[in-house]
Design a protein around this motif. Structure first.
Motif, mmCIF file in Angstrom:
data_model
loop_
_atom_site.group_PDB
_atom_site.id
_atom_site.type_symbol
_atom_site.label_atom_id
_atom_site.label_comp_id
_atom_site.label_asym_id
_atom_site.label_seq_id
_atom_site.Cartn_x
_atom_site.Cartn_y
_atom_site.Cartn_z
ATOM 1 N N PHE A 242 -14.553 58.667 12.923
ATOM 2 C CA PHE A 242 -13.668 58.723 11.755
ATOM 3 C C PHE A 242 -12.815 57.453 11.658
ATOM 4 O O PHE A 242 -12.685 56.853 10.578
ATOM 5 N N MET A 243 -12.251 57.020 12.775
ATOM 6 C CA MET A 243 -11.431 55.818 12.764
ATOM 7 C C MET A 243 -12.259 54.577 12.448
ATOM 8 O O MET A 243 -11.786 53.656 11.771
ATOM 9 N N ASN A 244 -13.510 54.536 12.934
ATOM 10 C CA ASN A 244 -14.391 53.415 12.613
ATOM 11 C C ASN A 244 -14.669 53.342 11.122
ATOM 12 O O ASN A 244 -14.645 52.262 10.516
ATOM 13 N N VAL A 245 -14.944 54.498 10.514
ATOM 14 C CA VAL A 245 -15.233 54.537 9.080
ATOM 15 C C VAL A 245 -14.033 54.040 8.276
ATOM 16 O O VAL A 245 -14.178 53.241 7.336
ATOM 17 N N ILE A 246 -12.849 54.491 8.643
ATOM 18 C CA ILE A 246 -11.643 54.093 7.912
ATOM 19 C C ILE A 246 -11.375 52.596 8.061
ATOM 20 O O ILE A 246 -11.151 51.886 7.068
ATOM 21 N N THR A 247 -11.398 52.099 9.295
ATOM 22 C CA THR A 247 -11.105 50.679 9.513
ATOM 23 C C THR A 247 -12.183 49.786 8.903
ATOM 24 O O THR A 247 -11.874 48.723 8.356
ATOM 25 N N GLN A 248 -13.441 50.230 8.977
ATOM 26 C CA GLN A 248 -14.519 49.437 8.396
ATOM 27 C C GLN A 248 -14.390 49.389 6.874
ATOM 28 O O GLN A 248 -14.615 48.347 6.249
ATOM 29 N N TYR A 249 -14.014 50.501 6.274
ATOM 30 C CA TYR A 249 -13.826 50.533 4.821
ATOM 31 C C TYR A 249 -12.695 49.587 4.406
ATOM 32 O O TYR A 249 -12.850 48.800 3.461
ATOM 33 N N VAL A 250 -11.576 49.672 5.097
ATOM 34 C CA VAL A 250 -10.441 48.815 4.750
ATOM 35 C C VAL A 250 -10.813 47.348 4.976
ATOM 36 O O VAL A 250 -10.401 46.462 4.215
ATOM 37 N N CYS A 251 -11.608 47.080 6.015
ATOM 38 C CA CYS A 251 -12.048 45.709 6.289
ATOM 39 C C CYS A 251 -12.908 45.182 5.146
ATOM 40 O O CYS A 251 -12.722 44.053 4.680
ATOM 41 N N ILE A 252 -13.844 46.008 4.674
ATOM 42 C CA ILE A 252 -14.709 45.599 3.568
ATOM 43 C C ILE A 252 -13.882 45.357 2.313
ATOM 44 O O ILE A 252 -14.092 44.389 1.578
ATOM 45 N N ARG A 253 -12.928 46.238 2.061
ATOM 46 C CA ARG A 253 -12.052 46.047 0.916
ATOM 47 C C ARG A 253 -11.210 44.777 1.072
ATOM 48 O O ARG A 253 -10.965 44.056 0.106
ATOM 49 N N GLY A 254 -10.777 44.496 2.324
ATOM 50 C CA GLY A 254 -10.013 43.282 2.569
ATOM 51 C C GLY A 254 -10.823 42.031 2.276
ATOM 52 O O GLY A 254 -10.304 41.065 1.711
ATOM 53 N N VAL A 255 -12.110 42.054 2.653
ATOM 54 C CA VAL A 255 -12.987 40.915 2.354
ATOM 55 C C VAL A 255 -13.124 40.749 0.846
ATOM 56 O O VAL A 255 -13.117 39.628 0.327
ATOM 57 N N PHE A 256 -13.242 41.862 0.131
ATOM 58 C CA PHE A 256 -13.350 41.788 -1.329
ATOM 59 C C PHE A 256 -12.087 41.181 -1.939
ATOM 60 O O PHE A 256 -12.157 40.328 -2.825
ATOM 61 N N ILE A 257 -10.909 41.645 -1.490
ATOM 62 C CA ILE A 257 -9.656 41.078 -1.988
ATOM 63 C C ILE A 257 -9.588 39.589 -1.681
ATOM 64 O O ILE A 257 -9.133 38.774 -2.499
ATOM 65 N N LEU A 258 -10.077 39.212 -0.498
ATOM 66 C CA LEU A 258 -10.078 37.812 -0.093
ATOM 67 C C LEU A 258 -10.922 36.964 -1.045
ATOM 68 O O LEU A 258 -10.556 35.840 -1.388
ATOM 69 N N THR A 259 -12.060 37.507 -1.480
ATOM 70 C CA THR A 259 -12.929 36.761 -2.392
ATOM 71 C C THR A 259 -12.286 36.554 -3.750
ATOM 72 O O THR A 259 -12.640 35.604 -4.469
#
Length: 329
Positions: A242-259
């Motif tokens: 569960f924690m992996n899914v949450i952190t991975q999702y936020v990470c992917i969203r962070g990369v999108f915001i970065l772009t």
């Protein structure tokens, strides 16, 4: 943008550590981890991006089906390669060769031409991957704990793993070119693509249902863990997932915001350094054998990647101003 870069690194490190904890306990659990991530992103996108299916896609669905077929294949093949005697560091280094595949297919399909500087960077990456691959092959072949027949069988499975990684690398590069042509034709719709890339492949996981169910049972049988603050008791492997899914999702969203906030050079550099952090995490956590030759190959890979991003051109003006500063003072 600096805070976003830091967030991507911190969250990626957290997600990576959780993956290591899962894989260390159950080495073949990659499918259930991937399925969980796909499911979560698909549900979130269905609610907030496509508004429960009421928002029509800007890019025709038939193109998304082609894209997700590539995406799903790359994800599954990369996961399965870990079951073919491919060590995690070699897995990460090999996937860092995406620049080679992208350049090669760009030349063949899009008829692109590059500068000598970029060809040199690709040569460095190729040399680094070849060095690490060759040294890993020697380690597999010389495993003293196996007899000659078993050693040959392990080596052949390792070769199959290398073939799987090569196929996934080329397929990933082809998917990138396909996306590039789509965005030029229909415009950039990254959030929409993120949703469809994770929602449409979900039925494909039915082919992996036995493996996913098997690991779900194993996760449920793991030791109980009391979640801090809320006091909920659950199997610890499910908590890690569960924690992996949450952190991975936020990470992917962070990369999108970065772009959306930074130049493509900055994003590429962050992703490159993130791969390096992943490699170091893997070496330290799994205690994989890593010789001086492996370090040399790793150095070639990441130096070549940085050369490809032309980060030196961005550093040039900064260094020039820094050199002039003492004279002005």
């Amino acid at each position: 943008s600096v805070l976003e870069v830091k967030a991507v690194f911190v969250l990626h490190g957290s997600a990576l550590m959780l993956v290591f904890l899962l894989c260390r306990q159950f080495p073949g659990c990659g499918n259930i981890v991937t399925f969980s991530q796909f499911l979560f992103i698909a549900v979130e996108g269905f609610i907030f991006e496509v508004n429960f299916g009421r928002k029509k896609p800007a890019i025709p669905l038939r193109y998304y089906f082609i894209m997700v077929a590539m995406f799903f294949t790359v994800s599954v093949v990369n996961n399965y390669a870990l079951n073919l005697n491919i060590a995690m560091p070699l897995h990460m280094i090999f996937r860092s060769g995406s620049l080679i595949a992208s350049m090669a297919l760009g030349i063949i399909i899009l008829k692109k031409r590059y500068s000598i500087f970029k060809y040199t960077s690709i040569a460095l990456v190729s040399l680094g991957i070849f060095t690490c691959t060759f040294m890993s092959a020697k380690q597999v072949a010389s495993d003293s704990g196996l007899n000659e027949e078993d050693g040959l069988q392990v080596f052949l499975w390792w070769l199959l793993g290398i073939a799987a990684l090569t196929f996934a690398l080329l397929m990933s590069a082809r998917m990138g070119i396909f996306q590039e042509t789509l965005y030029k034709q229909f415009g950039k719709h990254s959030k929409e693509a993120l949703f469809y890339n994770h929602a449409l492949p979900l039925p494909g996981f039915l082919l992996l249902a036995p493996n996913i169910y098997h690991h779900a049972v194993l996760f449920s049988q793991s030791e109980l863990f009391q979640v801090p603050v809320i006091g909920l008791t659950m199997p610890i492997m499910w908590f890690y997932l569960f924690m992996n899914v949450i952190t991975q999702y936020v990470c992917i969203r962070g990369v999108f915001i970065l772009t959306t906030e930074c130049t493509s050079l900055t994003v590429t550099l962050v992703v490159t350094l993130r791969k390096f952090v992943s490699l170091i995490f893997s070496i330290l956590y799994f205690r994989n054998p890593f010789t001086a030759w492996h370090w040399l190959g790793t150095f070639f890979v990441f130096m070549g990647t940085l050369m490809y991003t032309e980060v030196w051109n961005s550093l040039g003006p900064f260094l020039a101003r820094w050199r002039k500063r003492p004279k002005e003072e």
